[in-house]
Scaffold this motif. Structure first.
Motif, mmCIF file in Angstrom:
data_model
loop_
_atom_site.group_PDB
_atom_site.id
_atom_site.type_symbol
_atom_site.label_atom_id
_atom_site.label_comp_id
_atom_site.label_asym_id
_atom_site.label_seq_id
_atom_site.Cartn_x
_atom_site.Cartn_y
_atom_site.Cartn_z
ATOM 1 N N GLN A 1 0.832 -1.224 -0.086
ATOM 2 C CA GLN A 1 -0.113 -0.086 -0.043
ATOM 3 C C GLN A 1 0.703 1.153 -0.054
ATOM 4 O O GLN A 1 1.816 1.294 0.974
ATOM 5 N N PRO A 2 0.560 2.336 -0.814
ATOM 6 C CA PRO A 2 1.517 3.436 -0.616
ATOM 7 C C PRO A 2 0.773 4.157 0.420
ATOM 8 O O PRO A 2 -0.262 4.059 0.834
ATOM 9 N N THR A 3 1.922 4.641 1.294
ATOM 10 C CA THR A 3 1.615 5.418 2.469
ATOM 11 C C THR A 3 2.440 6.768 2.750
ATOM 12 O O THR A 3 3.234 6.889 2.090
ATOM 13 N N SER A 4 1.821 7.396 3.453
ATOM 14 C CA SER A 4 2.397 8.613 4.119
ATOM 15 C C SER A 4 3.266 8.483 5.174
ATOM 16 O O SER A 4 3.538 7.226 5.597
ATOM 17 N N GLY A 5 3.945 9.595 5.891
ATOM 18 C CA GLY A 5 4.980 9.342 7.024
ATOM 19 C C GLY A 5 6.235 8.895 6.413
ATOM 20 O O GLY A 5 6.633 8.877 5.033
ATOM 21 N N GLY A 6 7.028 8.787 7.555
ATOM 22 C CA GLY A 6 8.514 8.369 7.301
ATOM 23 C C GLY A 6 9.177 7.964 8.465
ATOM 24 O O GLY A 6 8.688 7.641 9.363
ATOM 25 N N ASP A 7 10.672 7.950 8.483
ATOM 26 C CA ASP A 7 11.300 7.384 9.570
ATOM 27 C C ASP A 7 11.059 8.239 10.873
ATOM 28 O O ASP A 7 11.291 7.587 11.895
ATOM 29 N N ASN A 8 10.916 9.255 10.687
ATOM 30 C CA ASN A 8 10.905 10.355 11.903
ATOM 31 C C ASN A 8 9.477 11.274 12.012
ATOM 32 O O ASN A 8 9.473 12.123 12.754
ATOM 33 N N THR A 9 8.440 10.502 11.588
ATOM 34 C CA THR A 9 7.001 11.271 11.740
ATOM 35 C C THR A 9 6.437 10.481 12.707
ATOM 36 O O THR A 9 6.710 9.023 12.988
ATOM 37 N N LEU A 10 5.329 11.097 13.546
ATOM 38 C CA LEU A 10 4.610 10.234 14.602
ATOM 39 C C LEU A 10 3.819 9.165 13.888
ATOM 40 O O LEU A 10 3.695 8.076 14.184
ATOM 41 N N ASN A 11 3.188 9.311 12.460
ATOM 42 C CA ASN A 11 2.701 8.369 11.871
ATOM 43 C C ASN A 11 3.935 7.594 11.127
ATOM 44 O O ASN A 11 4.043 8.072 10.138
ATOM 45 N N ARG A 12 4.584 6.717 11.849
ATOM 46 C CA ARG A 12 5.865 6.428 11.343
ATOM 47 C C ARG A 12 5.803 5.139 10.350
ATOM 48 O O ARG A 12 5.199 4.377 10.748
ATOM 49 N N GLY A 13 6.503 5.240 9.234
ATOM 50 C CA GLY A 13 6.612 4.315 8.315
ATOM 51 C C GLY A 13 8.092 3.830 8.077
ATOM 52 O O GLY A 13 8.718 4.547 7.307
ATOM 53 N N LEU A 14 8.869 3.389 9.097
ATOM 54 C CA LEU A 14 10.494 3.056 8.953
ATOM 55 C C LEU A 14 10.707 2.415 7.526
ATOM 56 O O LEU A 14 10.144 1.511 7.092
ATOM 57 N N THR A 15 11.707 2.994 6.773
ATOM 58 C CA THR A 15 11.833 2.680 5.598
ATOM 59 C C THR A 15 12.975 1.462 5.530
ATOM 60 O O THR A 15 13.805 1.260 6.372
ATOM 61 N N ARG A 16 13.109 0.593 4.499
ATOM 62 C CA ARG A 16 13.869 -0.539 4.271
ATOM 63 C C ARG A 16 15.325 0.111 4.290
ATOM 64 O O ARG A 16 16.143 -0.707 5.144
ATOM 65 N N GLY A 17 15.702 1.133 3.713
ATOM 66 C CA GLY A 17 17.158 1.523 3.925
ATOM 67 C C GLY A 17 18.123 0.911 3.001
ATOM 68 O O GLY A 17 19.308 1.349 3.012
ATOM 69 N N ARG A 18 17.470 0.038 2.121
ATOM 70 C CA ARG A 18 18.487 -0.808 1.358
ATOM 71 C C ARG A 18 17.941 -0.980 -0.072
ATOM 72 O O ARG A 18 16.836 -1.039 -0.378
ATOM 73 N N ASP A 19 18.973 -0.849 -1.352
ATOM 74 C CA ASP A 19 18.645 -0.849 -2.665
ATOM 75 C C ASP A 19 18.053 -2.277 -2.646
ATOM 76 O O ASP A 19 18.372 -3.256 -1.932
#
Length: 822
Positions: free
Chosen positions: A726-744
């Motif tokens: 699912q496409p989602t908002s948020g990111g690593d440092n937002t309250l609605n957090r969606g921590l990213t995979r970080g790797r290619d």
């Protein structure tokens, strides 16, 4: 030619028919394990009829004459919907994954066996309070009753996955539930890996620069790190990446970069518009399909309770009753230490202690491996804890010759009463009882936030190791285990755990941030999980004089990045609106346009905007440029942006701007030059990956939430049915957090976040709401496999009502359990 064509047509038709029949057969067999919710079952070991009323979101509301009967019903419901997930959690805790997955999970099983999680769980069964012991037995009976129904009625082996793997399902035991708590502890603990990484950095770049990349959380200064080379003589620096043997989608050992993070906050009546307390909770874990969370309501003798459970556990871990709401965040309490144990050069079966050399405690264990010979491992323990091989967590890279490493950890306890504490919390009538229940909680350490009808409180629960003030590294680096000053002296008293009750502000909360400043050894931790989200949370809490359920939901779903708002002015301060006019299509014009977009952006990580993607790509490349020349391959351990590091560098705190200079070059680069080069590199990557203009980029295209099936999610063809994206908002440092995979190749995929959200309003308790990130069922053919996922993505919720009439009014089915004749 015509005859050949006819034969080819016949063969093609036959192949289509066979494929169709095969598909029908597979669907029939798989669908056999879909439970019928409108059914009556005759079962043993209940005292009176039990009703499991499933509302239109498939949340079971369980009613029985006794609490034991209710826990039986919960076990039955869990097994109906999540039997495969439960058995996988149990196999993980037992170190028995390799029996079905072969050598690819051997390292996981080996490490779990060395920690002896299941043995400690078996020992802990006998120390539970009588109520919890009875609940464990009843819950196990409920699980086993459904397993018996599956076998008796040929219900597709209980889950489709059992058709691909050995179908045998052992009966559920009370120790299995306790073991699941310990598996969750593996996912929430990071101090072991942090100690190893800090030691590696100390050897590679010197202790004085470690504080740049792994700084202490803001607050009063702390004593400087010792030089690890002095603690472990004979160790040579290495830039090789950390070796992790126990990795993969089935591993419970979460890397440091994916430690748990959560939000929980509460408001007292004087800060609530309606005059009742408010509480919002969203614990963060790795996304899976189905979610680790399962919603349920239990009608107990103490009253109704509703919220989030984990299949396999007979307890509401976060939720509310009529009088009390509670939620938790990972406390980041420093409950792990790595000890360097010196081996007796004259007898490798002995290790050094303060009283001389003593023999290791030793035991052998056989790991059975599918399609391979069994593997026998020798497990060893010292007085400080189990001995771990050097291949795990990169321990070998920081262990001197003639030594091994042992792990001290509060979770490794054969008298663990954490489940009893959770059961007492669930039945507490007010804050006093809730805080007292935390006294018996051991691990994994949590920040418990509770709200009753009158007030709010935060309490850190979990055993705090008692360290001596003379500890050589204050728990931040591996230390010699034979030195008395480094050894634990038991645990601190519960009164030493941080507690905040009825604050004058009327608001309290935690985002894994630093709780308080106390000198070592009462410090709680030097490493905290958040320094960023807490700033945005404080802004949202203070901008209103009073709050409502809706304002708490708004905060829970907030996607504005304080990190972006604070870092962009620093790194771009000499780049904004600079340079000569550049022709359209040139790299210079693209850079100028990117800076124009970012200059007008408010930091909202909205899925429909291009700016979050430009920002994320820029910061990722910037950090890599800053650290790659110093760290080499070890830079791969820092896959997420470290905001405090970037700030230290661009503010030149304690000379941190030295990171901007490329060591191998003949000139001295400035931070502005590195920022510009990183932006150009990021824009090139965006053009190659997504194409089109900058305005056409969308954060949601890169930041898709990956709810993947841990087993079938990588299987061709099947993955399209079992994985949820699912496409989602948020990111690593937002309250609605969606921590990213970080790797290619997909570094910004969201793989870790709030699998459960709940907001409780005690001015009108039945207006409380909750949701999970997938659906209640673990069966891919069920309509409840992903039906809550779209609500979760859109920031919507479902009611959290304890009114039985509401549950029955829109029930998708009522399962009745009738006592079997003796």
């Amino acid at each position: 030619m015509a005859g050949l064509f006819r034969w080819l047509l016949r063969l093609f038709t036959a192949a289509v028919i066979l494929a169709f029949l095969a598909g029908v057969t597979i669907y029939y067999l798989a669908s056999r394990s879909l439970p019928e919710y409108e059914a009556t079952h005759s079962v043993a070991r209940i005292s009176a009829p039990v009703e499991i009323v499933r509302d239109n979101a498939n949340v079971p509301h369980i009613f029985g004459e006794t609490d034991a009967d209710v826990f039986f019903g919960l076990g039955f419901a869990h097994a109906q919907d999540r039997l495969w997930q439960m058995t996988m959690l149990r196999r993980t805790a037992q170190g028995r994954l390799s029996e079905i997955f072969g050598t690819r999970t051997l390292a996981i099983d080996e490490l779990v066996r060395r920690l002896d999680l299941y043995g400690q769980s078996q020992s802990s069964v006998d120390v539970q309070d009588p109520y919890t012991a009875a609940a464990l037995r009843a819950y196990s009976d409920g699980v086993n009753a459904w397993i018996a129904r599956v076998n008796a009625d040929a219900r597709g082996r209980g889950a489709p996955e059992f058709f691909l793997f050995p179908p045998e399902v052992a009966l559920w035991q009370p120790a299995d539930s306790i073991a699941i708590i310990k598996v969750m502890g593996l996912r929430l603990s990071t101090h072991l890996e942090t100690e190893v990484l800090r030691a590696r950095l100390s050897l590679l770049i010197g202790a004085e620069r470690v504080g740049d990349l792994m700084p202490d959380a803001p607050g009063p200064g702390l004593t400087a790190l010792p030089d690890y080379a002095a603690l472990a003589p004979g160790i040579l620096p290495s830039a090789a990446p950390l070796e992790r043997m126990a990795e993969g989608p089935l591993s419970p050992f979460a890397p440091r970069a994916f430690a748990s993070a959560s939000n929980v906050f509460a408001a007292a009546p004087n800060r609530s518009a309606a005059g009742g307390t408010l509480l919002a909770s969203d614990p963060h874990l790795g996304f899976t399909a189905p979610s680790i969370w399962y919603l349920a309501r239990l009608e107990l003798a103490s009253g109704g309770v509703i919220g989030g459970t984990i299949p396999g556990l007979p307890v509401i871990l976060g939720g509310r009753s009529a009088n009390l709401g509670w939620g938790m965040t990972t406390a980041y309490l420093d409950d792990q230490d790595v000890f360097l144990e010196q081996i007796n050069p004259d007898n490798p079966e002995e290790y050094r202690t303060p009283d001389g050399f003593k023999p290791f405690e030793t035991r052998r264990s056989i790991i059975r491996v599918a399609d391979a010979e069994p593997v026998t491992i020798t497990m060893r323990w010292t007085e400080n804890g189990p001995v771990l091989p050097g291949g795990h967590y990169g321990l070998g890279s920081i262990t001197p010759p003639g030594h091994v490493t042992a792990l001290g950890w509060t979770l490794l306890n054969g008298a663990d009463t954490s489940l009893s504490a959770a059961m007492s919390l669930m039945r507490s009538r007010d804050i006093d009882e809730a805080l007292e229940a935390g006294r018996f909680y051991i691990a994994p350490a949590q920040n418990l936030v509770v709200a009753d009808q009158k007030t709010i409180a935060l309490q850190t629960v979990g055993a705090m190791p008692r360290r001596l003030a003379e500890h050589q590294s204050q728990g931040r680096l591996p230390v010699p285990g034979w030195r008395e000053e480094n050894r634990w002296q038991g645990w601190l008293n519960y009164a030493a755990n941080p507690r905040f009750r009825a604050p004058e502000s009327g608001i309290l909360g935690n985002t894994n941030n630093k709780l308080l400043d106390r000198p070592f050894p009462l410090h709680v931790s030097f490493d905290w999980g958040d320094t960023q989200r807490i700033e945005r949370w404080k802004t949202l809490m203070t901008r209103r004089s009073v709050h409502t359920r809706e304002s708490f939901i708004e905060a829970q779903l907030d996607t504005v990045s304080f990190t972006a708002q604070s870092l962009l002015p620093l790194i771009a301060r000499d780049l904004w609106f600079t340079g000569e006019p550049a022709p359209a299509g040139s790299p210079e014009r693209r850079r100028q346009r990117a800076l124009e977009l970012l200059a007008a952006w408010n930091g909202e990580m909205n899925e429909h905007l291009p700016e979050p993607l430009i920002y994320a790509a820029w910061l990722r490349n910037l950090q890599n440029r800053l650290i790659r020349d110093e760290l080499g391959p070890l830079a791969d351990e820092f896959i997420h942006v470290e905001p405090l590091f970037i700030e230290r560098v661009f503010r030149d705190i304690d000379g941190a701007a030295i990171w901007c200079d490329i060591r191998q070059s003949g000139t001295v680069e400035t931070c502005t030059e590195i920022a510009r080069l990183a932006l150009d590199e990021a824009l090139l990557w965006l053009a190659e990956t997504y194409g089109g203009s900058l305005e056409s980029l969308r954060w949601g295209a890169a930041h898709q939430a990956w709810h993947d099936h841990p087993v079938l999610g990588e299987v061709p063809f099947l993955k399209w049915f079992v994985n949820i994206r699912q496409p989602t908002s948020g990111g690593d440092n937002t309250l609605n957090r969606g921590l990213t995979r970080g790797r290619d190749p997909e570094p910004f995929a969201s793989i870790h976040g709030a699998g459960y959200r709940g907001v409780y309003d005690f001015a009108d308790p039945d207006s409380s709401v909750f949701v999970i990130s997938t659906g209640q069922s673990g069966h891919p053919l069920s309509r409840h496999y992903d039906d809550l996922g779209e609500l979760w993505r859109r920031g919507e919720y479902i009611p959290m009502s304890l009114d039985p009439a509401l549950a029955r009014a829109a029930a998708v089915g009522v399962t009745r359990l009738i006592p079997a004749p003796e």
